[in-house]
Design an enzyme around this catalytic site. Sequence first.
Site, PDB file in Angstrom:
ATOM      1  CG  ASP A   1     -20.533  14.742  -1.928  1.00 10.25           C
ATOM      2  OD1 ASP A   1     -20.134  15.767  -2.486  1.00 10.25           O
ATOM      3  OD2 ASP A   1     -21.339  14.756  -0.992  1.00 10.25           O
TER       4      ASP A   1
ATOM      5  CG  ASN B   1     -30.779  13.565   6.022  1.00 12.39           C
ATOM      6  OD1 ASN B   1     -29.713  14.175   6.026  1.00 12.39           O
ATOM      7  ND2 ASN B   1     -31.095  12.675   5.098  1.00 12.39           N
TER       8      ASN B   1
ATOM      9  CG  HIS C   1     -26.853  14.388   4.197  1.00 15.00           C
ATOM     10  ND1 HIS C   1     -27.773  14.249   3.197  1.00 15.00           N
ATOM     11  CD2 HIS C   1     -26.342  15.639   4.046  1.00 15.00           C
ATOM     12  CE1 HIS C   1     -27.810  15.349   2.478  1.00 15.00           C
ATOM     13  NE2 HIS C   1     -26.951  16.207   2.973  1.00 15.00           N
TER      14      HIS C   1
ATOM     15  CD  GLU D   1     -28.779  10.803   2.361  1.00 14.45           C
ATOM     16  OE1 GLU D   1     -28.953  11.444   3.417  1.00 14.45           O
ATOM     17  OE2 GLU D   1     -29.072  11.255   1.242  1.00 14.45           O
TER      18      GLU D   1
HETATM   19  P1  PGA Z   1     -26.628  22.837   1.631  1.00 11.19           P
HETATM   20  O1  PGA Z   1     -26.362  21.297   1.694  1.00 11.19           O
HETATM   21  O2  PGA Z   1     -25.330  23.495   1.971  1.00 11.19           O
HETATM   22  O3  PGA Z   1     -27.045  23.090   0.216  1.00 11.19           O
HETATM   23  O4  PGA Z   1     -27.692  23.129   2.627  1.00 11.19           O
HETATM   24  C1  PGA Z   1     -25.684  20.749   2.783  1.00 11.19           C
HETATM   25  C2  PGA Z   1     -25.779  19.259   2.701  1.00 11.19           C
HETATM   26  O5  PGA Z   1     -26.835  18.772   2.253  1.00 11.19           O
HETATM   27  O6  PGA Z   1     -24.832  18.585   3.096  1.00 11.19           O
END
Ligand code: PGA
Length: 253
Positions: free
Chosen positions: A66, A135, A137, A142
């Site tokens: 992304d 959450n 995702h 999302e």
């Molecule tokens: P993080 O993010 O590795 O910074 O916890 C993971 C994500 O939000 O997919």
Amino acid sequence: MRIFVTKNYQELSYKAADIVEDYLKNSSAVLGLATGSTPMGLYRELISRYENNGLSFQNVQTINLDEYIGLDRNHLQSYHTFMRENFFSHIDIPSHQTHIPNGLAEPLDVECSRYEKLINEIGPPDVQVLGIGENGHIGFNEPGSKFSSETHVIQLASSTRKANARFFDSVDQVPTHAITMGIKSILKSRQILLLASGTKKAAAIKRLLDGGIDEKFPASALLQHSDVVLIADREAWSEVSSSSETIFNVEYL
Ligand code: PGA
């Protein structure tokens, strides 16, 4: 799903590097990569193996999940910059073999189609590295994202913008939209390597293993894939129920 529970983040990163390194024995491997805090230890370990053990990325292709919409690729917080600073500039991969969506492309729907085509042509990845949002995702898919989605534009959840505000001066500066590989795009990968570290991820890992498949919890789509490896450290594993421990194939490292 195969599950490894490690003592700590460092051990998680070593184990993830071992799995990725196995794919690099095939010199033309395709790696699906992720940004965020979680894979940074994996990247550090792969860089160290490049510097000290002759691991090479010369013929590897990478496909990232992304990119924020509206940030120049040289913006400090763009995912182009993240990947360059934390991984690509430290290894021997030619930059034209690294692929990340262009968040400044116009029109964006053409960029989404181009990227999905690229996944199909260069990929799908042999292994896709994934983090998980609090959450649920994956990529920037999302809660509520269709499991049938391919690369698309998404509006970021306010909880995601708050979580990512730590990298910006304020939450207002976090972009509101991103281009992300869709859930269907992610599931095309031959293997998925899901990484989770820290107590902040414990509820999401519990939900993933105890909660069933539901579009409200995007990571649950992974339960439909035949080759997922989850590496969680003890903290991220701490809330999983004992019944899930017996259902899944768990190895404590
Ligand atoms: P993080 O993010 O590795 O910074 O916890 C993971 C994500 O939000 O997919």
